[in-house]
Design a protein around this motif. Structure first.
Motif, PDB file in Angstrom:
ATOM      1  N   PRO A 346       3.871   0.583   4.488  1.00  0.00           N
ATOM      2  CA  PRO A 346       3.920   2.105   4.690  1.00  0.00           C
ATOM      3  C   PRO A 346       5.580   2.444   4.883  1.00  0.00           C
ATOM      4  N   ARG A 347       5.801   3.642   4.282  1.00  0.00           N
ATOM      5  CA  ARG A 347       7.128   3.920   4.178  1.00  0.00           C
ATOM      6  C   ARG A 347       7.900   4.507   5.664  1.00  0.00           C
ATOM      7  N   THR A 348       6.718   4.742   6.751  1.00  0.00           N
ATOM      8  CA  THR A 348       7.036   4.895   7.957  1.00  0.00           C
ATOM      9  C   THR A 348       5.888   4.834   8.912  1.00  0.00           C
ATOM     10  N   VAL A 349       6.450   4.302  10.323  1.00  0.00           N
ATOM     11  CA  VAL A 349       5.608   4.318  11.497  1.00  0.00           C
ATOM     12  C   VAL A 349       5.795   5.370  12.263  1.00  0.00           C
ATOM     13  N   VAL A 350       4.955   6.390  12.517  1.00  0.00           N
ATOM     14  CA  VAL A 350       5.034   7.530  13.092  1.00  0.00           C
ATOM     15  C   VAL A 350       4.408   7.375  14.755  1.00  0.00           C
ATOM     16  N   LEU A 351       5.384   7.557  15.756  1.00  0.00           N
ATOM     17  CA  LEU A 351       4.804   7.581  17.172  1.00  0.00           C
ATOM     18  C   LEU A 351       4.404   8.772  17.610  1.00  0.00           C
TER      19      LEU A 351
ATOM     20  N   LEU B 246      -6.628  -0.501  -5.451  1.00  0.00           N
ATOM     21  CA  LEU B 246      -5.788  -1.411  -4.847  1.00  0.00           C
ATOM     22  C   LEU B 246      -4.790  -0.945  -4.020  1.00  0.00           C
ATOM     23  N   LEU B 247      -4.446  -0.873  -2.604  1.00  0.00           N
ATOM     24  CA  LEU B 247      -3.452  -0.487  -2.199  1.00  0.00           C
ATOM     25  C   LEU B 247      -1.992  -1.199  -2.273  1.00  0.00           C
ATOM     26  N   ARG B 248      -1.244  -0.604  -2.876  1.00  0.00           N
ATOM     27  CA  ARG B 248      -0.078  -1.268  -3.303  1.00  0.00           C
ATOM     28  C   ARG B 248       0.868  -1.300  -2.162  1.00  0.00           C
ATOM     29  N   GLY B 249       0.958  -0.324  -1.372  1.00  0.00           N
ATOM     30  CA  GLY B 249       2.114  -0.198  -0.732  1.00  0.00           C
ATOM     31  C   GLY B 249       3.326   0.925  -0.873  1.00  0.00           C
ATOM     32  N   ALA B 250       3.923   1.307  -0.347  1.00  0.00           N
ATOM     33  CA  ALA B 250       5.130   2.054  -0.538  1.00  0.00           C
ATOM     34  C   ALA B 250       5.906   1.431  -1.536  1.00  0.00           C
ATOM     35  N   ARG B 251       6.348   0.246  -1.362  1.00  0.00           N
ATOM     36  CA  ARG B 251       7.207  -0.423  -2.229  1.00  0.00           C
ATOM     37  C   ARG B 251       6.725  -1.287  -3.216  1.00  0.00           C
ATOM     38  N   GLY B 252       5.362  -1.588  -2.959  1.00  0.00           N
ATOM     39  CA  GLY B 252       4.761  -2.478  -3.749  1.00  0.00           C
ATOM     40  C   GLY B 252       4.328  -3.869  -2.798  1.00  0.00           C
ATOM     41  N   PHE B 253       4.695  -3.876  -1.675  1.00  0.00           N
ATOM     42  CA  PHE B 253       4.512  -5.067  -1.101  1.00  0.00           C
ATOM     43  C   PHE B 253       3.518  -5.149   0.100  1.00  0.00           C
ATOM     44  N   ALA B 254       2.450  -4.648  -0.112  1.00  0.00           N
ATOM     45  CA  ALA B 254       1.382  -4.529   0.849  1.00  0.00           C
ATOM     46  C   ALA B 254       0.491  -5.949   0.736  1.00  0.00           C
ATOM     47  N   GLY B 255      -0.041  -6.284   1.627  1.00  0.00           N
ATOM     48  CA  GLY B 255      -0.761  -7.589   1.586  1.00  0.00           C
ATOM     49  C   GLY B 255      -0.088  -8.689   2.131  1.00  0.00           C
ATOM     50  N   GLU B 256       0.867  -8.655   2.790  1.00  0.00           N
ATOM     51  CA  GLU B 256       1.671  -9.897   3.340  1.00  0.00           C
ATOM     52  C   GLU B 256       1.094 -10.428   4.490  1.00  0.00           C
ATOM     53  N   LEU B 257      -0.110 -10.773   4.495  1.00  0.00           N
ATOM     54  CA  LEU B 257      -1.084 -11.383   5.443  1.00  0.00           C
ATOM     55  C   LEU B 257      -0.272 -12.545   6.217  1.00  0.00           C
ATOM     56  N   GLY B 258       0.361 -13.606   5.032  1.00  0.00           N
ATOM     57  CA  GLY B 258       0.872 -14.886   5.479  1.00  0.00           C
ATOM     58  C   GLY B 258       1.978 -14.603   6.696  1.00  0.00           C
TER      59      GLY B 258
END
Lengths: 426, 426
Positions: A346-351, B246-258
């Motif tokens: 995500p771009r941001t985490v909002v609390l 597919l959910l890519r994430g804000a920068r394209g880096f989603a899915g870093e389960l490792g």
């Protein structure tokens, strides 16, 4: 045109409704705007805008704003604004130890608000909904005196709600399972007897929707559109927003951050798991780590949000047990959120919620864990601004999100909603 | 119509292209279908379908299938199918110890495929891309002999790719940072000198897209549309698919389960964190726990997928160290996935890549952890089927996903893509 017949008329009818919605949304977003301004912003022609504005005026959803601005004379039609009468969105919140109801008008202003302490923990739905209904009737009466009528009711609950239903599948802190709220709330907002659309949603989801619509930085930053929103009342909830859309999950149960494992061999949790975040950053865990019982906290500082207020005061006073407890909570939150950030980028985490109030003592350890555990991508690749933001809506988020959500039907289809919500306009 | 002028013509042109795409996709999905069938499925009139079909026939993207089916006479036009000549999607895969290239035609059939062992770990991009280019030229030559030309190239890499770019931001197992693959691959598929669109994507993302398009159960189940896809080569990657997107994430880096923390005070990871999943379920961790060095594994069983094949054989033979190592990997995967499931509420978790091959020994502990740690909602609320599924595509997923992805431009806009991919049709 040959053979278009009824289908063509249907399409024109639907098109007109869509355009009425576009015009109403445009004016609501602009504040005050001229007919020419509406044409410019919607891409409709000025000749097309005029009859749409007339209908919205007739429905009482728009008002001439220019006339008032020039002292009662002025040029009618020079400015238009959404009405501060007519439909109102009603938001309600069922907390573990409080109930709250508020009404928001089309201008987005809170027009009435009531809250009450309540001992809802492990109380059956019946008595809770009867008390909530009394508050709803109180708010409905208050706004009726100002020419407003409920257009919809959305209820925020601290639990899982089956997608597209009014059924609370599981709210562990209330002790509710498979509770349909429809029967208990029918009629509570219908002073005229007309049924009002009811929606029930998870409080963390509504908090995130409030952030999406009303949030943003104190320095004029736009509300975020790609974020993970974390909130806490007794439990810990979260919501994922991607490209401005809330991710609800296949069943509607997305956002259960409180049960993400942080210390897999750790403390047993009421959910049957072990080492869930809630056992380290939930309210009861923090109170215990700070050396307080819930009873002590409630006695020391009664009223809604009592325990959080007490923690904040103690931390501000430098009480080492409290600041230590909040530091540990931040560490656990950081570990759980590191998992979410790695998966979702995500771009941001909002609390939000209670966490916003406690942010000064939670943030340092939370940000430290996030920095340590999301470093697989070079820091330089993360564009703009701090990753963690604190909501300005705080504990108000879910209630405001509920009230604004309840207004959406009016903005989506002004004609249908008006038939329900608005008395004949003089 | 007054004043529509050029804008109206543009719109008609765009509409025709959209309709060509609809017809082509409809035929591709149907296999063989008549003009009447196309009209029925698209909602277009039969008179509207005829010229669209004619153009797609002229472009060589569709062929008359009825004629062949009735032995060379038949009624021309009784059946239509997509051509097995013309455009092909080229998929390429850069692994830590292998390279692969394949070509898929419009019918979805793999028409050529080559793979090679390669020592890519910590090799600079230049030499790797030169070898890959040689394989690409080999495949391009093979398919050219069958009347196929590359319509696009998609490359799967085990690393983070900046959204919408061909730049590998970080591929720790290759040792690449901020490597733009464009210069090294330009011309590799252009036998005619025409440039072919290049796309670079994370291998786990492409594996999930393959699952979305080609996956589903052996018993005829439809491909899933809401799932978390987990795959492994040297690292562990994942992808989140919500409502078929597919959910890519804000920068394209989603899915870093490792790099999701599973044991927060555990083993240090190359990313700078501690206790990341990859340290417990990554290939090197599993080999070490099974008492093998990577060199032993490679020596015992050479070729692509060597180490995974060795682990599978040892486990099948009942080697206790190996089954124990896979049990521990499953436990760690289950803890990390429990977090993802709590946050995302997917309908299914799909194990792909090397994990599919090792599923028999990983699944029991993985499913045990998931059941323990996602129980906040009553089990009865989870509709239909097992939560964890094993991909039938296995290690082929990313390569097939890449090749099919490369064909999308043709399906989206047949005219433009044809100008690039298809030789004049006789």
């Amino acid at each position: 045109m040959k053979g278009a017949g009824v289908k063509g008329q249907d399409t024109q009818h639907a098109l007109r409704r869509r355009n009425l919605s576009r015009v109403l949304r445009t004016v609501a977003a602009a504040g005050t705007v001229s007919r020419a301004g509406i044409a410019e912003r919607t891409g409709l022609t000025r000749a097309g805008v005029a009859p749409l504005v007339d209908e919205l005026l007739r429905l009482g959803l728009l008002v001439e704003a220019g006339r008032a601005a020039t002292g009662g004379r002025g040029r009618p039609g020079s400015g238009l604004a959404v009405s501060d009468r007519g439909p109102a969105g009603i938001g309600a919140e069922i907390g573990v130890d409080h109930l709250a109801v508020c009404a928001v008008d089309l201008r987005g202003r809170v027009r009435a608000r009531v809250a009450a302490d309540a001992a809802n923990r492990h109380s059956a739905p019946g008595p809770v909904l009867r008390r909530l209904s009394a508050l709803l009737m109180q708010v409905t009466a208050e706004i009726a005196a100002e020419g407003l009528r409920p257009a919809g009711l959305t209820v925020a609950v601290p639990g899982l709600v089956a997608r597209g239903s009014a059924t609370v599948v599981h709210a562990p802190n209330l002790g509710w399972r498979d509770a349909d709220l429809t029967p208990g709330l029918t009629g509570a907002t219908g002073t005229s007897g007309a049924p009002v659309p009811l929606s029930v949603d998870n409080e963390a989801h509504l908090g995130a929707l409030a952030e999406l619509r009303l949030g943003g930085g104190a320095d004029g930053l736009a509300p975020p559109t790609d974020f993970v929103h974390v909130s806490a009342e007794s439990g810990i909830g979260a919501a994922v927003v991607v490209d401005g859309q809330l991710l609800r999950g296949a069943r509607g149960f997305a956002g259960e951050l409180g049960h993400v494992p942080v210390y897999p061999d750790g403390r047993p949790c009421g959910c049957g798991g072990r080492g869930c975040l809630e056992q380290y950053a939930g309210e009861q865990a923090v109170l215990r780590a700070a050396g307080l019982t819930p009873e002590q906290a409630a006695a020391a500082h009664p009223g809604p949000g009592a325990r959080i207020a007490l923690l904040a005061r103690r931390a501000a006073d430098g009480d080492a047990a409290t600041t230590g407890a909040l530091h540990e909570a931040g560490t656990a939150l950081g570990i759980a959120l590191a998992g979410a950030v790695n998966m979702l980028d995500p771009r941001t985490v909002v609390l939000g919620g209670a966490l916003a109030r406690l942010a000064p003592w939670i943030l340092p350890s939370l940000e430290g864990e996030l920095a340590l555990r999301t470093a697989v991508a070079p820091a330089a690749a993360r564009p703009g601004g701090p990753l963690v933001a604190v909501s300005r809506l705080g504990a108000d988020g879910p209630l405001l999100g509920a009230a604004h959500g309840a207004l959406r039907a009016v903005l989506d289809d002004p004609v249908t909603a008006d038939a329900r919500a608005h008395p004949p306009h003089r």
